[in-house]
Design a protein around this motif. Structure first.
Motif, PDB file in Angstrom:
ATOM      1  N   MET B 103       0.869  -1.187   0.000  1.00 11.27           N
ATOM      2  CA  MET B 103       0.000   0.000   0.000  1.00 11.27           C
ATOM      3  C   MET B 103       0.905   1.235   0.000  1.00 11.27           C
ATOM      4  SD  MET B 103      -2.837  -1.132   2.868  1.00 11.27           S
ATOM      5  CE  MET B 103      -1.734  -1.958   4.028  1.00 11.27           C
ATOM      6  N   LYS B 104       0.659   2.133  -0.929  1.00  8.99           N
ATOM      7  CA  LYS B 104       1.445   3.365  -0.988  1.00  8.99           C
ATOM      8  C   LYS B 104       1.182   4.182   0.284  1.00  8.99           C
ATOM      9  CE  LYS B 104       2.319   7.275  -3.959  1.00  8.99           C
ATOM     10  NZ  LYS B 104       1.798   8.193  -4.973  1.00  8.99           N
ATOM     11  N   PRO B 106       0.490   7.214   2.533  1.00  7.34           N
ATOM     12  CA  PRO B 106       0.022   8.601   2.386  1.00  7.34           C
ATOM     13  C   PRO B 106       1.152   9.569   2.757  1.00  7.34           C
ATOM     14  CG  PRO B 106      -1.590   7.286   3.578  1.00  7.34           C
ATOM     15  CD  PRO B 106      -0.380   6.429   3.414  1.00  7.34           C
ATOM     16  N   TYR B 279      -7.576  -0.642   1.779  1.00  7.51           N
ATOM     17  CA  TYR B 279      -6.875   0.560   1.305  1.00  7.51           C
ATOM     18  C   TYR B 279      -7.847   1.507   0.599  1.00  7.51           C
ATOM     19  CZ  TYR B 279      -2.930   3.312  -0.513  1.00  7.51           C
ATOM     20  OH  TYR B 279      -2.040   4.318  -0.790  1.00  7.51           O
ATOM     21  N   SER B 280      -8.755   0.926  -0.194  1.00 11.60           N
ATOM     22  CA  SER B 280      -9.701   1.783  -0.930  1.00 11.60           C
ATOM     23  C   SER B 280     -10.658   2.511   0.019  1.00 11.60           C
ATOM     24  CB  SER B 280     -10.489   0.960  -1.954  1.00 11.60           C
ATOM     25  OG  SER B 280     -11.443   0.160  -1.290  1.00 11.60           O
ATOM     26  N   LEU B 283      -7.823   5.108   2.625  1.00  6.96           N
ATOM     27  CA  LEU B 283      -6.741   6.014   2.196  1.00  6.96           C
ATOM     28  C   LEU B 283      -7.078   7.475   2.467  1.00  6.96           C
ATOM     29  CD1 LEU B 283      -4.096   6.681   0.810  1.00  6.96           C
ATOM     30  CD2 LEU B 283      -5.255   6.515  -1.408  1.00  6.96           C
ATOM     31  N   GLU B 284      -8.274   7.881   2.045  1.00  5.85           N
ATOM     32  CA  GLU B 284      -8.656   9.280   2.223  1.00  5.85           C
ATOM     33  C   GLU B 284      -8.743   9.644   3.710  1.00  5.85           C
ATOM     34  OE1 GLU B 284     -11.883  10.378  -0.422  1.00  5.85           O
ATOM     35  OE2 GLU B 284     -12.456  11.970   0.982  1.00  5.85           O
ATOM     36  N   THR B 287      -5.279  10.152   4.962  1.00  5.14           N
ATOM     37  CA  THR B 287      -4.736  11.393   4.391  1.00  5.14           C
ATOM     38  C   THR B 287      -5.296  12.608   5.121  1.00  5.14           C
ATOM     39  OG1 THR B 287      -4.600  10.259   2.262  1.00  5.14           O
ATOM     40  CG2 THR B 287      -4.450  12.661   2.220  1.00  5.14           C
TER      41      THR B 287
END
Lengths: 325, 325
Positions: B103-104, B106, B279-280, B283-284, B287
């Protein structure tokens, strides 16, 4: 009208035929002229304990008969042959059934056959599909294959679930019958060690789903029989309820989902939804004789004591029915 | 490269820094230059028992770092900051990660914070939503609220689940912190009887879902705390595994669904699917700082013994991190 009540909590001798006032319907309810009612374990528990989920002095949770009166808002017409669950009061000449629980009886079935359907087929459907999430090509272990729920579950797992069925029972006669209903493998629990047979039959993987009416006496063998990520639905404790030395790591290690369930105490809405889905999925199969209600024995209403004793002796294959007339 | 292995099964003193060959990638795998790794209970169990689900002599099941090499077919570019689960080998300067688990990170998060995410947030996500089926407005009881999984679960249950959260912990400090993460009610299990508090808080109904890391010592109180038709997810046995006199009628009567689970031994495909969905959905929120990785303490790699002892003393709130450089 004639009806069966319990004198005081106890054995089958406490069952009595009494003269009882005919029930009345409310909005959305049907008055059923009962032709046949079925005997269930919950009736025996009610008789023994004197308390019921049903708040009804008359025993019986399912009937087949003809609609005699329809309350306001009911969609089923007077004169329709119906089967379904009732809020107690099934062992009687008349019973009240919520309209949403009424299933029109397929023309090829008698009242005695129809009375053998609701409780055990709805229970089996609920446990296999709603709770057990049985998927095609999975393997299900159905204990007490000769019981009412067992005979229903074997058929539903094959006809609707497209699953592999392993079943246990205590006699060759019962196992032969289970195979005639579609069971792939039958294990005589009196002569074979069932978990060893299950592992042999599943390439040491175990089964995806267990339908367990037995409880304590089968506990460790069920633990051995279940696959990693398996589901285990507990719907009875005929073999005792108390587990000594239950180790939670068994549940974690195999990632088991253990679910306890009962149908009778569930909400009206739940039973309506279950009835609706069950009927839509099975009507054609009953009409085509691919699903069969299994009637073990029909007793006249005044032999209700013998009917209860017959169930308590575990001699039956399929359902025990009371005939009203 | 430097890595941590176990001399022989035993206490934290068995952990040693060794010089180990750098691992190599296969197709679909990434070589990660590890910046931070997190300590998990599974590492302690592996250290004590000498056997691991991972077939890797190097401890550690999650890392954060930079992609140093990408095997054929991997979609993540060299140089990307990533976090994720690994097949063991996390306590090292380099580790191999399946590309599908990467997972990238943030931009607002450091490597130490990122290393605190995968194991506990994936476990909490899996137990709350995949297994526990938590729905908005339901109430969840999260034990060990100050633990790594506890702090993750409280946040996910509020931010994604829109649920009511009741949590237990053993100090005012931990409970205050749990409330700052969104917990609606905190119960100090050392000063209060938690099932009584749960019933008070739920109008005697109990909770819809229990996240249970404790097991035996909380068993009866959890039975009291759970609602009819409640789900109970068992992911640890910090309070013992053996239940004396487990009565199956408790499970049937309340129609409880009890599920044991672990994340580490699950299949690669399962972890890939879980990582992708998690992750989907998060993520936000990471962030925007609405979800926060909770780092209790960062130890340099050569203080790994102290890091393990810190976890074993149950003093931490959130995650314990090992920093590589």
């Amino acid at each position: 009208m004639k009806a069966i009540t319990v004198k005081q909590p106890g054995g089958a001798e406490q069952l009595q035929v009494v003269e009882h006032e005919k029930p009345t319907t409310k909005d959305g309810e049907l008055l059923i002229k009962v032709e046949a009612a079925a005997v269930n374990r919950t009736d025996i528990v009610t008789r023994q304990n004197g308390s019921s989920y049903m708040k009804n002095p008359i025993l019986g949770v399912e009937v087949a008969g003809v609609v005699a009166e329809a309350g306001a808002g009911a969609k089923t017409a007077v004169g329709t042959r119906v089967m379904g669950l009732v809020h107690g009061g099934g062992y009687a000449e008349y019973a009240v059934m919520p309209d949403e629980w009424a299933m029109k009886i397929p023309e090829n079935l008698s009242f005695e056959e129809a009375a053998a359907i609701p409780e055990v087929f709805l229970t089996a459907y609920q446990t296999l599909f709603w709770i057990g999430q049985l998927r095609p090509d999975e393997t299900v272990l159905i204990h007490a294959g000769g019981s009412g729920v067992g005979t229903a579950a074997i058929q539903l797992a094959k006809q609707i679930g497209q699953a592999n069925v392993i079943t246990t029972a205590g006699s060759k006669e019962k196992l032969d019958f289970c195979r005639s209903l579609g069971a792939d493998i039958g294990i005589n629990y009196k002569e074979q060690i069932f978990d060893e047979e299950v592992l042999k039959a599943t390439n040491d993987q175990g089964v995806d789903l267990i339908l367990d009416f037995i409880g304590a006496s089968y506990w460790n063998k069920n633990l051995t029989s279940i696959k990693v990520d398996g589901r285990w639905v507990l719907i009875g404790v005929l073999g005792g309820a108390e587990i000594e030395g239950f180790n939670l790591m068994d549940v974690i290690g195999k990632r088991i989902q253990l679910t306890g369930t009962l149908l009778t105490p569930r909400s009206d809405e739940y039973k309506s939804a279950l009835t609706k889905e069950f009927y839509s999925k099975t009507l054609e199969l009953f009409t085509d004789n691919k699903l069969k209600p299994i009637v073990d024995h029909v007793f006249p209403l005044d032999q209700v004591q013998q009917a209860h004793e017959h169930m308590e002796n575990n001699k039956n294959i399929g359902k025990i029915i009371l005939k009203m007339n």
